[in-house]
Write a protein that holds these residues in place. Structure first.
Motif, PDB file in Angstrom:
ATOM      1  N   PHE A  19     -36.302 -11.584 -13.559  1.00 30.73           N
ATOM      2  CA  PHE A  19     -35.281 -11.735 -14.601  1.00 30.73           C
ATOM      3  C   PHE A  19     -34.746 -13.167 -14.626  1.00 30.73           C
ATOM      4  N   VAL A  20     -34.376 -13.695 -13.462  1.00 35.47           N
ATOM      5  CA  VAL A  20     -33.806 -15.038 -13.388  1.00 35.47           C
ATOM      6  C   VAL A  20     -34.828 -16.091 -13.823  1.00 35.47           C
ATOM      7  N   SER A  21     -36.046 -15.997 -13.331  1.00 32.05           N
ATOM      8  CA  SER A  21     -37.064 -17.000 -13.675  1.00 32.05           C
ATOM      9  C   SER A  21     -37.407 -16.964 -15.164  1.00 32.05           C
ATOM     10  N   THR A  22     -37.433 -15.763 -15.737  1.00 28.45           N
ATOM     11  CA  THR A  22     -37.748 -15.633 -17.166  1.00 28.45           C
ATOM     12  C   THR A  22     -36.638 -16.236 -18.021  1.00 28.45           C
ATOM     13  N   ILE A  23     -35.373 -15.976 -17.657  1.00 30.85           N
ATOM     14  CA  ILE A  23     -34.254 -16.529 -18.420  1.00 30.85           C
ATOM     15  C   ILE A  23     -34.190 -18.046 -18.257  1.00 30.85           C
ATOM     16  N   GLU A  24     -34.537 -18.539 -17.085  1.00 31.53           N
ATOM     17  CA  GLU A  24     -34.574 -19.998 -16.882  1.00 31.53           C
ATOM     18  C   GLU A  24     -35.611 -20.630 -17.809  1.00 31.53           C
ATOM     19  N   GLU A  25     -36.784 -20.031 -17.929  1.00 35.58           N
ATOM     20  CA  GLU A  25     -37.814 -20.538 -18.838  1.00 35.58           C
ATOM     21  C   GLU A  25     -37.325 -20.481 -20.284  1.00 35.58           C
ATOM     22  N   LEU A  26     -36.649 -19.371 -20.618  1.00 34.66           N
ATOM     23  CA  LEU A  26     -36.145 -19.193 -21.972  1.00 34.66           C
ATOM     24  C   LEU A  26     -35.078 -20.225 -22.312  1.00 34.66           C
ATOM     25  N   SER A  27     -34.285 -20.636 -21.317  1.00 37.48           N
ATOM     26  CA  SER A  27     -33.217 -21.611 -21.560  1.00 37.48           C
ATOM     27  C   SER A  27     -33.768 -22.981 -21.948  1.00 37.48           C
ATOM     28  N   ASN A  28     -35.049 -23.223 -21.683  1.00 38.00           N
ATOM     29  CA  ASN A  28     -35.681 -24.474 -22.111  1.00 38.00           C
ATOM     30  C   ASN A  28     -36.036 -24.429 -23.593  1.00 38.00           C
ATOM     31  N   GLU A  29     -36.131 -23.207 -24.149  1.00 40.64           N
ATOM     32  CA  GLU A  29     -36.479 -23.033 -25.558  1.00 40.64           C
ATOM     33  C   GLU A  29     -35.240 -22.924 -26.439  1.00 40.64           C
ATOM     34  N   ARG A  30     -34.215 -22.258 -25.967  1.00 41.45           N
ATOM     35  CA  ARG A  30     -32.989 -22.090 -26.741  1.00 41.45           C
ATOM     36  C   ARG A  30     -31.778 -22.218 -25.836  1.00 41.45           C
ATOM     37  N   HIS A  31     -30.648 -22.613 -26.429  1.00 41.87           N
ATOM     38  CA  HIS A  31     -29.424 -22.825 -25.643  1.00 41.87           C
ATOM     39  C   HIS A  31     -28.818 -21.480 -25.243  1.00 41.87           C
ATOM     40  N   ILE A  32     -28.663 -21.254 -23.947  1.00 44.16           N
ATOM     41  CA  ILE A  32     -27.991 -20.074 -23.425  1.00 44.16           C
ATOM     42  C   ILE A  32     -26.774 -20.552 -22.650  1.00 44.16           C
ATOM     43  N   LYS A  33     -25.605 -20.081 -23.046  1.00 42.04           N
ATOM     44  CA  LYS A  33     -24.379 -20.519 -22.384  1.00 42.04           C
ATOM     45  C   LYS A  33     -24.362 -20.049 -20.927  1.00 42.04           C
ATOM     46  N   TRP A  42     -26.154  -1.218 -26.106  1.00 42.36           N
ATOM     47  CA  TRP A  42     -26.946  -2.333 -25.578  1.00 42.36           C
ATOM     48  C   TRP A  42     -27.393  -2.095 -24.149  1.00 42.36           C
ATOM     49  N   TYR A  43     -26.537  -1.483 -23.334  1.00 42.96           N
ATOM     50  CA  TYR A  43     -26.830  -1.392 -21.910  1.00 42.96           C
ATOM     51  C   TYR A  43     -26.724   0.030 -21.372  1.00 42.96           C
ATOM     52  N   PRO A  44     -27.521   0.981 -21.891  1.00 44.20           N
ATOM     53  CA  PRO A  44     -27.508   2.300 -21.260  1.00 44.20           C
ATOM     54  C   PRO A  44     -28.102   2.214 -19.867  1.00 44.20           C
ATOM     55  N   VAL A  45     -27.949   3.257 -19.085  1.00 45.15           N
ATOM     56  CA  VAL A  45     -28.363   3.233 -17.680  1.00 45.15           C
ATOM     57  C   VAL A  45     -29.829   2.827 -17.529  1.00 45.15           C
ATOM     58  N   LYS A  46     -30.689   3.300 -18.433  1.00 41.99           N
ATOM     59  CA  LYS A  46     -32.113   3.052 -18.279  1.00 41.99           C
ATOM     60  C   LYS A  46     -32.612   1.860 -19.101  1.00 41.99           C
ATOM     61  N   LYS A  47     -31.697   1.027 -19.572  1.00 44.69           N
ATOM     62  CA  LYS A  47     -32.106  -0.131 -20.369  1.00 44.69           C
ATOM     63  C   LYS A  47     -32.880  -1.111 -19.500  1.00 44.69           C
ATOM     64  N   PRO A  48     -34.144  -1.380 -19.811  1.00 46.03           N
ATOM     65  CA  PRO A  48     -34.926  -2.300 -18.968  1.00 46.03           C
ATOM     66  C   PRO A  48     -34.515  -3.753 -19.165  1.00 46.03           C
ATOM     67  N   SER A  49     -34.772  -4.559 -18.143  1.00 47.24           N
ATOM     68  CA  SER A  49     -34.416  -5.976 -18.227  1.00 47.24           C
ATOM     69  C   SER A  49     -35.184  -6.669 -19.345  1.00 47.24           C
ATOM     70  N   SER A  50     -36.370  -6.170 -19.693  1.00 47.24           N
ATOM     71  CA  SER A  50     -37.172  -6.779 -20.762  1.00 47.24           C
ATOM     72  C   SER A  50     -36.433  -6.737 -22.101  1.00 47.24           C
ATOM     73  N   ASP A  51     -35.651  -5.667 -22.345  1.00 50.61           N
ATOM     74  CA  ASP A  51     -34.898  -5.560 -23.595  1.00 50.61           C
ATOM     75  C   ASP A  51     -33.741  -6.552 -23.626  1.00 50.61           C
ATOM     76  N   VAL A  52     -33.104  -6.758 -22.473  1.00 50.33           N
ATOM     77  CA  VAL A  52     -32.013  -7.728 -22.400  1.00 50.33           C
ATOM     78  C   VAL A  52     -32.565  -9.140 -22.605  1.00 50.33           C
ATOM     79  N   ILE A  53     -33.711  -9.411 -22.003  1.00 44.64           N
ATOM     80  CA  ILE A  53     -34.365 -10.710 -22.179  1.00 44.64           C
ATOM     81  C   ILE A  53     -34.706 -10.938 -23.646  1.00 44.64           C
ATOM     82  N   GLU A  54     -35.210  -9.912 -24.307  1.00 37.10           N
ATOM     83  CA  GLU A  54     -35.560 -10.029 -25.721  1.00 37.10           C
ATOM     84  C   GLU A  54     -34.326 -10.309 -26.575  1.00 37.10           C
ATOM     85  N   SER A  55     -33.195  -9.695 -26.218  1.00 39.65           N
ATOM     86  CA  SER A  55     -31.955  -9.943 -26.955  1.00 39.65           C
ATOM     87  C   SER A  55     -31.488 -11.385 -26.781  1.00 39.65           C
ATOM     88  N   LEU A  56     -31.717 -11.961 -25.608  1.00 38.30           N
ATOM     89  CA  LEU A  56     -31.419 -13.379 -25.389  1.00 38.30           C
ATOM     90  C   LEU A  56     -32.398 -14.252 -26.165  1.00 38.30           C
TER      91      LEU A  56
END
Length: 372
Positions: free
Chosen positions: A174-188, A133-147
């Motif tokens: 990253f923070v602003s995108t996840i904040e927007e995403l938290s309005n669409e789905r529940h993120i603990k 899931w988190y190799p050294v070169k894993k971009p933040s976009s992939d982590v966002i997509e997994s959320l």
């Protein structure tokens, strides 16, 4: 035999099969050859992968689990290993783990080196899982997509990636995108107690990038959508951890009276049970148990006021001792000891001791406080 294996990366695959037959169960020859290949490459070579697929990993594990362990450590750290090769390696590890576990269970082995080695194998499986899931070169976009697609459900699950790989340049987006995403789905949310412990430990790091990592953690803490303040979070000590049968299933028993319960006359104490279960494919799930039969002889009973949505994370607390005697406290996800130790060996190379303290659950009361 050894002479041939010294250059096996240059051999045709057809030539490797006779060597496997000649070598038989002499696993050391093959493990040494794989380790040499891994040491001389930044990726997993085709012949190395072929050898991994065709040697008996279960026998190698029993013959020399320490060498087996070190080999997979080095494979997991290859900087240019492909996602596909990681998936294949993960499956090989999982199949070997299940094979060893089934064999040991049927033979009644439960103590000594076998038990320790099984634990080590589990660590490697999870270590490779997190590397995937988190190799050294894993971009933040992939982590966002997994959320976004629900593969990752909490901020705690991305904590290791955030602490080691999120650059300061990417952090605002990253923070602003996840904040927007938290309005669409529940993120603990991530509890403040975990963030503060991480920040305090990083302040003792000699590495220059620790300052930017602390800054990234502060951005998460300042977000009302991504972090849970002390006033709305309860840290519940796990009262008991019970294995269930011979499978990789555990009961995490917690005593906790939710403020919405009021007067209770039921026998035992108010609380709940979290079940950790490792599936045949190697993936693990955490589940809030509501079935009353599961609570028999545990000393606790369940109320509907307890909601899985509000259980932020199950985690372990460790005490880190530095060379100068300073003691720090940091959290880790359950069953990720190997990844956890590597993370802090990186940030704090002057650690002399890592000691497990206890297991906890962070429970969020914000919904109850709003309703009240």
């Amino acid at each position: 035999m050894m002479q041939y294996l010294k250059d096996f990366d240059k051999m045709d695959k057809e030539m490797i099969c006779p060597l496997l037959q000649l070598g038989g169960v002499n696993c050391k020859l093959f493990l040494d050859a794989i380790k040499r290949s891994v040491a001389n490459n930044s990726f997993l070579s085709d012949n190395t992968l072929h050898l991994l697929k065709n040697i008996n990993l279960k026998v190698c594990f029993h013959n020399d689990w320490q060498q087996w362990s070190n080999m997979f450590d080095e494979i997991g750290e290859l900087p240019e290993i492909s996602a596909e090769d990681l998936k294949i390696t993960q499956k090989l590890l999982n199949d070997a783990w299940r094979s060893v576990h089934i064999s040991n269970s049927s033979n009644g082995d439960s103590v000594g080196d076998i038990e320790y080695a099984e634990s080590d194998l589990l660590y490697h499986y999870y270590n490779m899982y997190f590397s995937l899931w988190y190799p050294v070169k894993k971009p933040s976009s992939d982590v966002i997509e997994s959320l976004r697609n629900g593969k990752i459900k909490s901020m705690f699950e991305v904590l290791f990636w955030l602490v080691k790989y999120l650059s300061q340049e990417e952090s605002d987006h990253f923070v602003s995108t996840i904040e927007e995403l938290s309005n669409e789905r529940h993120i603990k949310k991530l509890p403040w107690c975990i963030i503060d412990d991480m920040i305090n430990a990083l302040k003792h790091s000699p590495l220059d990038e620790a300052k930017s990592t602390i800054s990234n953690l502060m951005k998460i803490k300042q977000s009302k959508l991504l972090s849970a303040p002390y006033r709305e979070t309860v840290e519940i000590t796990i009262w008991g951890i019970e294995p269930v049968g011979k499978n990789r299933e555990y009961k995490y028993v917690a005593k906790f009276k939710h403020p919405a319960i009021g007067t209770c006359t039921l026998p035992g104490e108010c609380g709940f049970i979290i079940k950790w279960y490792t599936h045949k494919d190697g993936n693990a799930t955490l589940e809030l148990i509501k079935d009353s039969e599961y609570y028999v002889n545990t000393g606790v009973h369940y109320h509907n006021a307890i909601c899985s949505r509000d259980i932020l994370c199950l985690y372990e607390i460790y005490e880190l001792t530095l060379e100068d005697g300073t003691k720090l406290y940091v959290e880790a996800m359950t069953f990720t000891g190997g990844l956890f130790e590597k993370l802090w060996d990186y940030w704090l190379p002057n650690i002399t001791k890592i000691e497990y303290i206890n297991t906890f659950i962070a429970y969020n009361l914000s919904d109850y406080m709003i309703a009240k």
